[in-house]
Design a protein around this motif. Structure first.
Motif, PDB file in Angstrom:
ATOM      1  N   SER A  32       0.575  -0.876  -0.479  1.00 17.29           N
ATOM      2  CA  SER A  32       0.369   0.333   0.300  1.00 17.29           C
ATOM      3  C   SER A  32       0.913   1.483   0.030  1.00 17.29           C
ATOM      4  N   GLN A  36      -1.229   1.511  -4.974  1.00 17.98           N
ATOM      5  CA  GLN A  36      -2.340   1.325  -4.519  1.00 17.98           C
ATOM      6  C   GLN A  36      -2.774  -0.203  -4.690  1.00 17.98           C
ATOM      7  N   LEU A  37      -3.625  -0.715  -3.961  1.00 16.41           N
ATOM      8  CA  LEU A  37      -3.744  -2.079  -3.289  1.00 16.41           C
ATOM      9  C   LEU A  37      -5.615  -2.244  -4.184  1.00 16.41           C
ATOM     10  N   GLU A  38      -5.507  -3.585  -4.308  1.00 15.00           N
ATOM     11  CA  GLU A  38      -6.861  -3.917  -5.002  1.00 15.00           C
ATOM     12  C   GLU A  38      -8.130  -3.659  -3.813  1.00 15.00           C
ATOM     13  N   ASN A  39      -8.223  -4.337  -3.136  1.00 12.79           N
ATOM     14  CA  ASN A  39      -9.125  -4.142  -1.821  1.00 12.79           C
ATOM     15  C   ASN A  39      -8.223  -3.851  -0.728  1.00 12.79           C
ATOM     16  N   PRO A  40      -9.028  -2.227  -0.393  1.00 11.93           N
ATOM     17  CA  PRO A  40      -8.122  -2.089   0.566  1.00 11.93           C
ATOM     18  C   PRO A  40      -8.594  -2.144   1.935  1.00 11.93           C
ATOM     19  N   LYS A  41      -9.595  -2.481   2.194  1.00 12.28           N
ATOM     20  CA  LYS A  41     -10.638  -3.227   3.675  1.00 12.28           C
ATOM     21  C   LYS A  41      -9.802  -4.200   3.645  1.00 12.28           C
ATOM     22  N   LEU A  42      -8.974  -5.316   2.364  1.00 10.61           N
ATOM     23  CA  LEU A  42      -8.218  -5.942   3.415  1.00 10.61           C
ATOM     24  C   LEU A  42      -7.926  -5.442   4.997  1.00 10.61           C
ATOM     25  N   GLU A  45      -9.853  -6.104   7.537  1.00  6.91           N
ATOM     26  CA  GLU A  45     -10.153  -7.253   8.359  1.00  6.91           C
ATOM     27  C   GLU A  45      -8.412  -8.280   8.650  1.00  6.91           C
TER      28      GLU A  45
END
Length: 66
Positions: A32, A36-42, A45
């Motif tokens: 990050s 940019q991350l594909e899924n920042p919510k990961l 989690e």
């Protein structure tokens, strides 16, 4: 993974899972910072799952001390 599922694992498995999650968290944080991350919510989690595992391990250690 929910807290109920985590409680079913023994302490050794939880330790291994904790190590895996911490390494994954490190990789994601590093990625990050560089792109940019594909899924920042990961990241969120993983952080929460680490907290769940640490909480359950702490509960087990406290129960052993009593």
């Amino acid at each position: 993974m929910k807290a109920e599922e985590i409680r079913e694992l023994d302490s050794v498995e939880l330790g291994h899972r904790l190590g895996e999650l911490q390494m994954e968290q490190f990789r994601l944080r590093f990625r990050s910072a560089t792109m940019q991350l594909e899924n920042p919510k990961l990241l969120r989690e993983i952080r929460r799952e680490i907290a769940r595992i640490k909480t359950i391990l702490h509960e087990r250690r406290s129960a052993e001390d009593e």
